[in-house]
Design a protein around this motif. Structure first.
Motif, PDB file in Angstrom:
ATOM      1  N   MET A  92      52.888 -39.690  11.863  1.00  0.00           N
ATOM      2  CA  MET A  92      52.207 -40.899  12.343  1.00  0.00           C
ATOM      3  C   MET A  92      52.830 -41.397  13.656  1.00  0.00           C
ATOM      4  SD  MET A  92      49.632 -42.678  11.379  1.00  0.00           S
ATOM      5  CE  MET A  92      48.839 -44.213  11.777  1.00  0.00           C
ATOM      6  N   ARG A  93      54.166 -41.306  13.719  1.00  0.00           N
ATOM      7  CA  ARG A  93      54.882 -41.716  14.927  1.00  0.00           C
ATOM      8  C   ARG A  93      54.438 -40.869  16.123  1.00  0.00           C
ATOM      9  NH1 ARG A  93      60.241 -42.720  16.710  1.00  0.00           N
ATOM     10  NH2 ARG A  93      60.207 -42.467  18.982  1.00  0.00           N
ATOM     11  N   ALA A  94      54.305 -39.542  15.895  1.00  0.00           N
ATOM     12  CA  ALA A  94      53.891 -38.661  16.985  1.00  0.00           C
ATOM     13  C   ALA A  94      52.484 -39.013  17.462  1.00  0.00           C
ATOM     14  CB  ALA A  94      53.949 -37.209  16.532  1.00  0.00           C
ATOM     15  N   LEU A  95      51.586 -39.304  16.514  1.00  0.00           N
ATOM     16  CA  LEU A  95      50.213 -39.667  16.884  1.00  0.00           C
ATOM     17  C   LEU A  95      50.205 -40.945  17.716  1.00  0.00           C
ATOM     18  CD1 LEU A  95      47.199 -39.050  16.591  1.00  0.00           C
ATOM     19  CD2 LEU A  95      47.207 -40.415  14.492  1.00  0.00           C
ATOM     20  N   ARG A  96      51.022 -41.922  17.310  1.00  0.00           N
ATOM     21  CA  ARG A  96      51.081 -43.183  18.053  1.00  0.00           C
ATOM     22  C   ARG A  96      51.644 -42.952  19.459  1.00  0.00           C
ATOM     23  NH1 ARG A  96      51.303 -48.812  17.170  1.00  0.00           N
ATOM     24  NH2 ARG A  96      50.939 -49.662  19.257  1.00  0.00           N
ATOM     25  N   SER A  97      52.618 -42.044  19.564  1.00  0.00           N
ATOM     26  CA  SER A  97      53.182 -41.745  20.882  1.00  0.00           C
ATOM     27  C   SER A  97      52.112 -41.217  21.825  1.00  0.00           C
ATOM     28  CB  SER A  97      54.304 -40.713  20.749  1.00  0.00           C
ATOM     29  OG  SER A  97      55.366 -41.203  19.964  1.00  0.00           O
ATOM     30  N   TRP A  98      51.283 -40.298  21.327  1.00  0.00           N
ATOM     31  CA  TRP A  98      50.236 -39.727  22.178  1.00  0.00           C
ATOM     32  C   TRP A  98      49.143 -40.740  22.489  1.00  0.00           C
ATOM     33  CZ3 TRP A  98      51.424 -35.741  24.864  1.00  0.00           C
ATOM     34  CH2 TRP A  98      52.333 -34.807  24.366  1.00  0.00           C
ATOM     35  N   LEU A  99      48.876 -41.652  21.557  1.00  0.00           N
ATOM     36  CA  LEU A  99      47.887 -42.705  21.827  1.00  0.00           C
ATOM     37  C   LEU A  99      48.384 -43.622  22.940  1.00  0.00           C
ATOM     38  CD1 LEU A  99      45.311 -44.304  21.174  1.00  0.00           C
ATOM     39  CD2 LEU A  99      46.633 -45.548  19.434  1.00  0.00           C
ATOM     40  N   VAL A 100      49.649 -44.019  22.855  1.00  0.00           N
ATOM     41  CA  VAL A 100      50.228 -44.887  23.888  1.00  0.00           C
ATOM     42  C   VAL A 100      50.185 -44.184  25.240  1.00  0.00           C
ATOM     43  CG1 VAL A 100      52.385 -45.912  24.705  1.00  0.00           C
ATOM     44  CG2 VAL A 100      51.665 -46.240  22.323  1.00  0.00           C
ATOM     45  N   TRP A 101      50.594 -42.913  25.245  1.00  0.00           N
ATOM     46  CA  TRP A 101      50.566 -42.172  26.500  1.00  0.00           C
ATOM     47  C   TRP A 101      49.141 -42.036  27.028  1.00  0.00           C
ATOM     48  CZ3 TRP A 101      48.628 -37.140  27.724  1.00  0.00           C
ATOM     49  CH2 TRP A 101      49.008 -36.673  28.983  1.00  0.00           C
ATOM     50  N   GLY A 102      48.190 -41.758  26.144  1.00  0.00           N
ATOM     51  CA  GLY A 102      46.806 -41.604  26.572  1.00  0.00           C
ATOM     52  C   GLY A 102      46.236 -42.861  27.202  1.00  0.00           C
ATOM     53  N   VAL A 103      46.517 -44.013  26.607  1.00  0.00           N
ATOM     54  CA  VAL A 103      46.033 -45.287  27.170  1.00  0.00           C
ATOM     55  C   VAL A 103      46.700 -45.545  28.516  1.00  0.00           C
ATOM     56  CG1 VAL A 103      45.978 -47.788  26.852  1.00  0.00           C
ATOM     57  CG2 VAL A 103      45.448 -46.272  24.937  1.00  0.00           C
ATOM     58  N   GLY A 104      48.011 -45.272  28.586  1.00  0.00           N
ATOM     59  CA  GLY A 104      48.709 -45.465  29.848  1.00  0.00           C
ATOM     60  C   GLY A 104      48.171 -44.565  30.946  1.00  0.00           C
ATOM     61  N   VAL A 105      47.915 -43.314  30.608  1.00  0.00           N
ATOM     62  CA  VAL A 105      47.391 -42.372  31.602  1.00  0.00           C
ATOM     63  C   VAL A 105      45.981 -42.767  32.032  1.00  0.00           C
ATOM     64  CG1 VAL A 105      46.616 -39.992  31.925  1.00  0.00           C
ATOM     65  CG2 VAL A 105      48.847 -40.453  30.950  1.00  0.00           C
ATOM     66  N   PHE A 106      45.169 -43.263  31.101  1.00  0.00           N
ATOM     67  CA  PHE A 106      43.836 -43.720  31.490  1.00  0.00           C
ATOM     68  C   PHE A 106      43.933 -44.878  32.482  1.00  0.00           C
ATOM     69  CE2 PHE A 106      40.237 -46.660  30.870  1.00  0.00           C
ATOM     70  CZ  PHE A 106      39.199 -45.830  31.279  1.00  0.00           C
ATOM     71  N   ALA A 107      44.865 -45.805  32.229  1.00  0.00           N
ATOM     72  CA  ALA A 107      45.052 -46.913  33.163  1.00  0.00           C
ATOM     73  C   ALA A 107      45.475 -46.403  34.537  1.00  0.00           C
ATOM     74  CB  ALA A 107      46.090 -47.886  32.620  1.00  0.00           C
ATOM     75  N   TYR A 108      46.325 -45.365  34.548  1.00  0.00           N
ATOM     76  CA  TYR A 108      46.743 -44.798  35.833  1.00  0.00           C
ATOM     77  C   TYR A 108      45.585 -44.064  36.508  1.00  0.00           C
ATOM     78  CZ  TYR A 108      49.159 -41.841  39.207  1.00  0.00           C
ATOM     79  OH  TYR A 108      49.539 -41.201  40.355  1.00  0.00           O
ATOM     80  N   LEU A 109      44.780 -43.346  35.731  1.00  0.00           N
ATOM     81  CA  LEU A 109      43.590 -42.687  36.273  1.00  0.00           C
ATOM     82  C   LEU A 109      42.675 -43.702  36.965  1.00  0.00           C
ATOM     83  CD1 LEU A 109      41.414 -40.043  34.452  1.00  0.00           C
ATOM     84  CD2 LEU A 109      40.329 -42.030  35.492  1.00  0.00           C
ATOM     85  N   VAL A 110      42.479 -44.838  36.308  1.00  0.00           N
ATOM     86  CA  VAL A 110      41.643 -45.890  36.895  1.00  0.00           C
ATOM     87  C   VAL A 110      42.288 -46.422  38.176  1.00  0.00           C
ATOM     88  CG1 VAL A 110      40.743 -48.224  36.534  1.00  0.00           C
ATOM     89  CG2 VAL A 110      40.589 -46.522  34.701  1.00  0.00           C
ATOM     90  N   ALA A 111      43.614 -46.558  38.176  1.00  0.00           N
ATOM     91  CA  ALA A 111      44.306 -47.039  39.376  1.00  0.00           C
ATOM     92  C   ALA A 111      44.122 -46.073  40.540  1.00  0.00           C
ATOM     93  CB  ALA A 111      45.794 -47.244  39.079  1.00  0.00           C
ATOM     94  N   VAL A 112      44.193 -44.763  40.273  1.00  0.00           N
ATOM     95  CA  VAL A 112      43.983 -43.773  41.331  1.00  0.00           C
ATOM     96  C   VAL A 112      42.547 -43.851  41.844  1.00  0.00           C
ATOM     97  CG1 VAL A 112      43.906 -41.302  41.850  1.00  0.00           C
ATOM     98  CG2 VAL A 112      45.794 -42.231  40.512  1.00  0.00           C
ATOM     99  N   THR A 113      41.607 -44.081  40.952  1.00  0.00           N
ATOM    100  CA  THR A 113      40.211 -44.258  41.369  1.00  0.00           C
ATOM    101  C   THR A 113      40.078 -45.426  42.338  1.00  0.00           C
ATOM    102  OG1 THR A 113      39.413 -43.408  39.237  1.00  0.00           O
ATOM    103  CG2 THR A 113      37.850 -44.668  40.565  1.00  0.00           C
ATOM    104  N   GLN A 114      40.699 -46.541  41.995  1.00  0.00           N
ATOM    105  CA  GLN A 114      40.617 -47.724  42.862  1.00  0.00           C
ATOM    106  C   GLN A 114      41.324 -47.462  44.191  1.00  0.00           C
ATOM    107  OE1 GLN A 114      38.620 -49.395  41.413  1.00  0.00           O
ATOM    108  NE2 GLN A 114      39.068 -49.775  39.274  1.00  0.00           N
ATOM    109  N   ARG A 115      42.447 -46.764  44.130  1.00  0.00           N
ATOM    110  CA  ARG A 115      43.242 -46.495  45.338  1.00  0.00           C
ATOM    111  C   ARG A 115      42.471 -45.635  46.325  1.00  0.00           C
ATOM    112  NH1 ARG A 115      48.281 -42.932  44.138  1.00  0.00           N
ATOM    113  NH2 ARG A 115      48.702 -44.658  42.702  1.00  0.00           N
TER     114      ARG A 115
END
Length: 435
Positions: A1-24
């Protein structure tokens, strides 16, 4: 469960960064439309991106300090909100001043994102996973540029300025909501060190981070490797390809997409290289810088318009600069204790964007000076003036390369490292693999 949560956190963070690159990168796609909408010169249009990057670079150290104290979740959510407001402002802008305000807000929000996402990795993953995940973070984030060059470009050209930029504002709003709902600074039970000291503690953290040779080596590595691609993607790539090289919009979009694709594909290679040859990280930085200089030299010296294959080679080489710049963050991570990683990463991240904004502005200034002198013969974005203006990039490549060579010698001396030549190491490894 911990591993799944780690990947979820990373996935949300990476999506936010993807959106930031789009705006940039979105304004680089709209450069020609912005010239018409705001009735502005090349220097004025370059000022949009220059000020955006100036804000981004200027906020890197404060953001690094804040993420060590407030945590990544607050910083990423705040950054997404600022970018939403900035793109909404740009959507309604009809003057240079109003447009610049929007890009300043975008730059501030963008500044808060990448460092904060990287700060999540040591908290949620094992140290051996961090170099590769750092590359994957940058790799997936580069998809944001594809969002700019394909769906955003299509929307901008098929509808109008305002709905296109409002769609980007909505994308940042979505990222903000997802971060608030799903992102967490650290796993349950792992207490975050108290970094809420005052000005004296902040100054001490900055001074100690800067004293680390690895931090300075990371900064100059980041200064040298990505700026040419950043300048190409954010400001001058489309005008150069379309107006100077005579490509159609579709072909130019395909070339820009190749830049993103190369950055994504090469990221894992750089991650594995850093993990297997940590002493050779600076050699890879110097190699990518050398290749960048060679590629631009051939394109700018080519008689007449460069063939499509050569432009593709140029973009491929520049695409390597983004993943290579991630090596700078690895220098910071391995040279500083965990409570200073955000601060050190902020220092490193200043490098590439300072180089990019200076280069971006100089190119626009040279183009305007050549046009005012009559050299451009009424073609502001002609091939001849672009050749002279883009040649200014070699100055920044030279400064960065020399600095990397000097600082890495000092870092290796202090660490007591005297590495064998990289070619010899790789040859011995290949021979062992054949046995």
């Amino acid at each position: 469960m911990r591993a799944l949560r780690s990947w979820l956190v990373w996935g949300v963070g990476v999506f936010a960064y993807l959106v930031a690159v789009t705006q940039r990168t979105s304004f680089g796609i709209a450069g020609l439309e912005a010239t018409e909408r705001f009735h502005a010169s090349a220097a004025a249009i370059s000022a949009f991106s220059v000020l955006q990057l100036l804000v981004y670079a200027g906020l890197q150290i404060p953001v690094g300090v804040l993420v060590d104290r407030l945590g990544p979740r607050a910083m990423v959510a705040g950054g997404a909100l600022l970018m939403c407001l900035g793109q909404a402002q740009l959507a309604a802008a009809d003057s240079v001043a109003a447009g610049v305000l929007g890009r300043v807000l975008v730059g501030a929000g963008d500044a808060a994102t990448f460092i904060s996402v990287l700060r999540l990795l040591p908290a949620w993953f094992q140290p051996r996973q961090v170099p590769l995940l750092t590359q994957f973070t940058g790799m997936v984030g580069q998809l944001g540029q594809l969002v700019s060059v394909i769906p955003f470009a299509w929307l901008l050209h098929s509808t109008a300025w305002t709905p296109a930029f409002l769609s980007l504002a909505a994308l940042s709003a979505l990222a903000c909501v997802l971060v608030v709902l799903f992102l967490k600074d650290a796993p349950e039970g792992r207490a975050r060190r108290d970094n809420t000291g005052g000005v004296k503690e902040i100054s001490r953290a900055l001074a100690e981070s800067w004293k680390e040779p690895g931090t300075r080596l990371g900064l100059w590595s980041h200064f040298t490797t990505p700026f040419a691609g950043t300048v190409f993607a954010l400001a001058w790539g489309y005008p150069f390809l379309i107006s100077a090289q005579g490509l159609t919009q579709g072909t130019a979009s395909a070339i820009m997409s190749l830049y993103v694709l190369v950055a994504m594909v090469s990221g894992p290679f750089f991650g594995r290289f850093v993990s297997r040859y940590p002493v050779r990280r600076s050699s890879m930085v110097l190699l990518v810088s050398f290749l960048t200089g060679v590629a631009w030299s051939v394109v700018l010296l080519w008689p007449g318009q460069a063939p499509l294959w050569l432009l593709a080679v140029l973009v491929v080489v520049m695409g390597l600069g983004g993943p290579a710049s991630m090596i700078g963050f690895d220098f910071a991570r391995t040279s500083n204790p965990v409570e200073r990683i955000g601060t050190a990463t902020g220092i490193v991240n200043v490098g590439g964007f300072v180089a990019a904004l200076m280069s971006m502005y100089v190119i626009g200034l040279v183009l305007d000076l050549l046009n005012a002198s009559g050299f451009s013969q009424g073609r502001l974005y002609g091939l001849a003036p672009f050749r002279i203006a883009l040649a200014s990039q070699f100055l920044f490549l030279l400064v960065g390369t020399v600095a990397v060579a000097i600082v890495r010698r000092r870092a290796r001396r202090e660490a007591g490292i005297s590495p064998r030549p990289l070619a010899k190491v790789l040859w011995e490894r290949s021979r062992q693999g054949r046995r």
